[in-house]
Structures are given as structure tokens and as C-alpha cells.
Design an enzyme around this catalytic site. Structure first.
Site, PDB file in Angstrom:
ATOM      1  N   GLY A  14       0.831  -1.201   0.000  1.00  0.00           N
ATOM      2  CA  GLY A  14       0.000   0.000   0.000  1.00  0.00           C
ATOM      3  C   GLY A  14       0.864   1.248   0.000  1.00  0.00           C
ATOM      4  CB  CYS A  15       0.156   4.640   1.263  1.00  0.00           C
ATOM      5  SG  CYS A  15       0.986   6.217   1.532  1.00  0.00           S
ATOM      6  CG  PHE A  16       5.924   4.984  -0.755  1.00  0.00           C
ATOM      7  CD1 PHE A  16       5.452   6.246  -0.457  1.00  0.00           C
ATOM      8  CD2 PHE A  16       6.470   4.787  -2.015  1.00  0.00           C
ATOM      9  CE1 PHE A  16       5.509   7.288  -1.360  1.00  0.00           C
ATOM     10  CE2 PHE A  16       6.544   5.821  -2.938  1.00  0.00           C
ATOM     11  CZ  PHE A  16       6.060   7.081  -2.608  1.00  0.00           C
ATOM     12  CD1 TRP A  17       4.723   8.842   1.827  1.00  0.00           C
ATOM     13  CD2 TRP A  17       2.683   9.699   2.171  1.00  0.00           C
ATOM     14  NE1 TRP A  17       4.535   9.856   0.924  1.00  0.00           N
ATOM     15  CE2 TRP A  17       3.302  10.401   1.115  1.00  0.00           C
ATOM     16  CE3 TRP A  17       1.406  10.058   2.552  1.00  0.00           C
ATOM     17  CZ2 TRP A  17       2.669  11.455   0.456  1.00  0.00           C
ATOM     18  CZ3 TRP A  17       0.767  11.101   1.906  1.00  0.00           C
ATOM     19  CH2 TRP A  17       1.406  11.791   0.859  1.00  0.00           C
TER      20      TRP A  17
END
Length: 184
Positions: A14-17
């Protein structure tokens, strides 16, 4: 940390953040860098990856000391942080760039990834069929500098407060109880 014995692994969840922030908190992790893998274009930009046309996934490349944290423990964290039953998405983040993927470098690492996936499936944490890809690693392209440590620099940004922050709190509670986090 003994830099001569460091290893690397690359995951997309998912979102790498979200993923990068959590992995950087673990004991034994030297660095977790947001970037892109699995596509067909060299040096892709975030905007290009978001179109879905480059074939890349948002990933985090983790450099770790296996004497402090094992590959198996990293896999446990990976499967905790995202829902591996969601195809090409995580929550409201939709697109192939958000796919669940483990990139392996050799057959031994592939076998470890397959075993970790089976173990996670058997745990029942995520009911449903896992769609996590286990794919040969080719290249890693670091994301733009503004993506590195994004949550730490922007905790009040709306996406960070609504999505990343709660995920980090859940992560800290679980893995802090296991003694896997660096002292803050």
C-alpha cells in the site's frame, strides 16, 4: 550496527508513507526508503507511477541487520501493516501501485517469503484469499526526496492524520509489546 553484515528486502504493502514510517521504528533496521519497483520504466516519478501505466508498485526497501531482526520478523511486520487480501488497493488507495508484493533476490529468499505468506494465511488475521505477489527483484528506484520520512515531516497533513497516524499507533502498541521497537 555492523554495516558489513546488513541485508536488504523490498516490500510493497500500500502507501509507502505508512510502511516506511513503521519499519524505520524497528530495532535492527538501518533504513527504510520509499520507492518504486516492478515496473518497466527507468527512474519513474510519483506522478508517472500513479497513472498505473509504468507497472511499478510503491515499495519500501529495508536495510537491516539480521543479527538484530530476522527476515521472518520483518515479514511478520509486513503482513501486520496491510491487508494482503485486497487486490491492487489498500483501503481507499486504489491502483496497481498499491499492490501487495514481496520482491525476492534469490531462491532461498523466495522460499522464506512463501513460508511467511503461508504462516500469515494460517494465522487467520486476514480472512480471505491472499493476493500478495512474490516476484523476482529487479530494480529499486528511490522515490522523490519529499516522500522520504513523509509522515514525520507532515503528521497533520489530512491523509497522515486520518490513515498513517492511526496505523502507526496500532503498530507501536503491538510491536512495542513485543519489544521490537527502538526506544523513542
Amino acid at each position: 550496527m555492523d554495516n558489513n553484515n546488513l541485508e536488504q528486502v523490498t516490500f510493497g504493502g500500500g502507501c509507502f508513507w505508512c510502511v516506511e514510517s513503521c519499519f524505520n521504528m524497528l530495532k535492527g533496521v538501518h533504513s527504510a526508503i520509499s520507492g518504486y519497483s516492478g515496473g518497466h520504466k527507468d527512474n519513474p516519478t510519483y506522478e508517472e507511477v500513479c497513472t498505473g501505466e509504468t507497472g511499478h508498485a510503491e515499495v519500501v526497501q529495508i536495510t537491516f541487520d539480521p543479527k538484530i531482526i530476522s527476515y521472518e520478523q520483518l515479514m511478520e511486520v509486513f503482513f501486520f501493516l496491510h491487508d494482503p487480501t485486497q487486490l491492487n488497493r489498500q483501503g481507499n488507495d486504489i491502483g496497481t501501485q498499491y499492490r501487495s508484493v514481496i520482491y525476492y533476490k534469490d531462491e532461498a529468499e523466495k522460499a522464506k517469503a512463501e513460508e511467511a505468506l503461508k504462516k500469515s494465511e494460517a494465522s487467520g488475521k486476514w480472512p480471505g484469499t491472499y493476493v500478495t505477489e512474490i516476484t523476482q527483484f529487479d530494480k529499486f528506484w528511490p522515490a522523490e526526496q519529499y516522500h522520504q520520512g513523509y509522515y514525520n515531516e507532515n503528521p497533520t497533513q489530512p491523509y497522515c492524520s486520518a490513515v498513517v497516524g492511526p496505523k502507526i499507533q496500532k503498530f507501536k502498541k503491538h510491536f512495542g509489546e513485543l519489544g521490537m521497537l527502538n526506544e523513542a
